[in-house]
Design a protein around this motif. Structure first.
Motif, PDB file in Angstrom:
ATOM      1  N   ARG A  60       0.868  -1.186   0.000  1.00  0.00           N
ATOM      2  CA  ARG A  60       0.000   0.000   0.000  1.00  0.00           C
ATOM      3  C   ARG A  60       0.894   1.222   0.000  1.00  0.00           C
ATOM      4  NH1 ARG A  60      -4.714  -1.347   4.370  1.00  0.00           N
ATOM      5  NH2 ARG A  60      -5.194  -3.400   3.538  1.00  0.00           N
ATOM      6  N   GLY A  61       0.718   2.086  -0.955  1.00  0.00           N
ATOM      7  CA  GLY A  61       1.514   3.310  -1.016  1.00  0.00           C
ATOM      8  C   GLY A  61       2.392   3.342  -2.253  1.00  0.00           C
ATOM      9  N   ALA A  62       3.114   4.424  -2.376  1.00  0.00           N
ATOM     10  CA  ALA A  62       3.947   4.662  -3.556  1.00  0.00           C
ATOM     11  C   ALA A  62       5.322   4.003  -3.385  1.00  0.00           C
ATOM     12  CB  ALA A  62       4.124   6.154  -3.767  1.00  0.00           C
ATOM     13  N   PRO A  63       5.894   3.505  -4.480  1.00  0.00           N
ATOM     14  CA  PRO A  63       7.247   2.951  -4.392  1.00  0.00           C
ATOM     15  C   PRO A  63       8.268   4.040  -4.086  1.00  0.00           C
ATOM     16  CG  PRO A  63       6.377   2.741  -6.632  1.00  0.00           C
ATOM     17  CD  PRO A  63       5.329   3.389  -5.805  1.00  0.00           C
ATOM     18  N   TYR A  64       9.367   3.636  -3.440  1.00  0.00           N
ATOM     19  CA  TYR A  64      10.445   4.572  -3.167  1.00  0.00           C
ATOM     20  C   TYR A  64      11.774   3.908  -3.479  1.00  0.00           C
ATOM     21  CZ  TYR A  64      10.619   2.157   1.371  1.00  0.00           C
ATOM     22  OH  TYR A  64      10.695   1.223   2.355  1.00  0.00           O
ATOM     23  N   TYR A  65      12.814   4.726  -3.598  1.00  0.00           N
ATOM     24  CA  TYR A  65      14.115   4.283  -4.070  1.00  0.00           C
ATOM     25  C   TYR A  65      15.208   4.659  -3.082  1.00  0.00           C
ATOM     26  CZ  TYR A  65      11.509   4.207  -8.450  1.00  0.00           C
ATOM     27  OH  TYR A  65      10.573   3.974  -9.418  1.00  0.00           O
ATOM     28  N   MET A  66      16.252   3.832  -3.020  1.00  0.00           N
ATOM     29  CA  MET A  66      17.462   4.145  -2.277  1.00  0.00           C
ATOM     30  C   MET A  66      18.632   3.927  -3.232  1.00  0.00           C
ATOM     31  SD  MET A  66      16.667   2.502   1.453  1.00  0.00           S
ATOM     32  CE  MET A  66      16.149   0.917   0.839  1.00  0.00           C
ATOM     33  N   TYR A  67      19.643   4.790  -3.179  1.00  0.00           N
ATOM     34  CA  TYR A  67      20.736   4.776  -4.146  1.00  0.00           C
ATOM     35  C   TYR A  67      22.097   4.666  -3.477  1.00  0.00           C
ATOM     36  CZ  TYR A  67      17.221   6.721  -7.286  1.00  0.00           C
ATOM     37  OH  TYR A  67      16.091   6.933  -8.028  1.00  0.00           O
ATOM     38  N   ASP A  68      23.044   4.135  -4.242  1.00  0.00           N
ATOM     39  CA  ASP A  68      24.467   4.191  -3.891  1.00  0.00           C
ATOM     40  C   ASP A  68      25.121   5.015  -4.994  1.00  0.00           C
ATOM     41  OD1 ASP A  68      27.081   3.824  -3.134  1.00  0.00           O
ATOM     42  OD2 ASP A  68      27.211   1.810  -3.966  1.00  0.00           O
ATOM     43  N   SER A  69      25.165   6.330  -4.818  1.00  0.00           N
ATOM     44  CA  SER A  69      25.640   7.199  -5.892  1.00  0.00           C
ATOM     45  C   SER A  69      27.152   7.243  -6.010  1.00  0.00           C
ATOM     46  CB  SER A  69      25.099   8.625  -5.700  1.00  0.00           C
ATOM     47  OG  SER A  69      25.522   9.140  -4.462  1.00  0.00           O
ATOM     48  N   ASP A  70      27.889   6.915  -4.944  1.00  0.00           N
ATOM     49  CA  ASP A  70      29.345   6.982  -5.045  1.00  0.00           C
ATOM     50  C   ASP A  70      29.997   5.632  -5.312  1.00  0.00           C
ATOM     51  OD1 ASP A  70      28.818   5.904  -2.586  1.00  0.00           O
ATOM     52  OD2 ASP A  70      29.916   7.409  -1.442  1.00  0.00           O
ATOM     53  N   GLY A  71      29.222   4.552  -5.404  1.00  0.00           N
ATOM     54  CA  GLY A  71      29.753   3.256  -5.794  1.00  0.00           C
ATOM     55  C   GLY A  71      30.554   2.537  -4.728  1.00  0.00           C
ATOM     56  N   ASP A  72      30.337   2.867  -3.455  1.00  0.00           N
ATOM     57  CA  ASP A  72      31.099   2.207  -2.394  1.00  0.00           C
ATOM     58  C   ASP A  72      30.437   0.924  -1.890  1.00  0.00           C
ATOM     59  OD1 ASP A  72      28.985   3.245  -0.983  1.00  0.00           O
ATOM     60  OD2 ASP A  72      30.203   4.303   0.500  1.00  0.00           O
TER      61      ASP A  72
END
Length: 92
Positions: A60-72
């Motif tokens: 229930r609810g909207a999907p959300y995202y988590m990122y690894d932007s620096d590639g560590d």
């Protein structure tokens, strides 16, 4: 006049943030998908075997995202050690 200026600024802001991918490039990524007991779906995007993005779609609810932007290999953290989450507000 102010309304016209505000509308123009909103259109420009939408063009600047509305299209394209997130903060990391996951083109050609291997995607593994699993569904939890409560109905939530978790998709992990790996590039070269390294986790770069996680998409969580709650039952229930909207999907959300988590990122690894620096590639560590770890999801990005803020100063308190909490991973920030991102929602897609709109797209076209």
């Amino acid at each position: 006049m102010k309304t016209l200026l505000l509308a123009g600024l909103l259109v420009l802001a939408g063009c600047a943030t509305g299209g394209g991918a997130g903060p990391v490039d996951v083109s050609g990524a291997d995607v593994s998908k699993r569904v939890l007991d409560n109905g939530d779906t978790i998709e992990e995007f790996r590039v070269g075997g390294q986790l770069r993005m996680v998409k969580v779609s709650p039952s229930r609810g909207a999907p959300y995202y988590m990122y690894d932007s620096d590639g560590d290999g770890r999801m990005d953290n803020d100063k308190d050690g909490v991973s920030p989450v991102y929602w897609k507000l709109y797209s076209w």
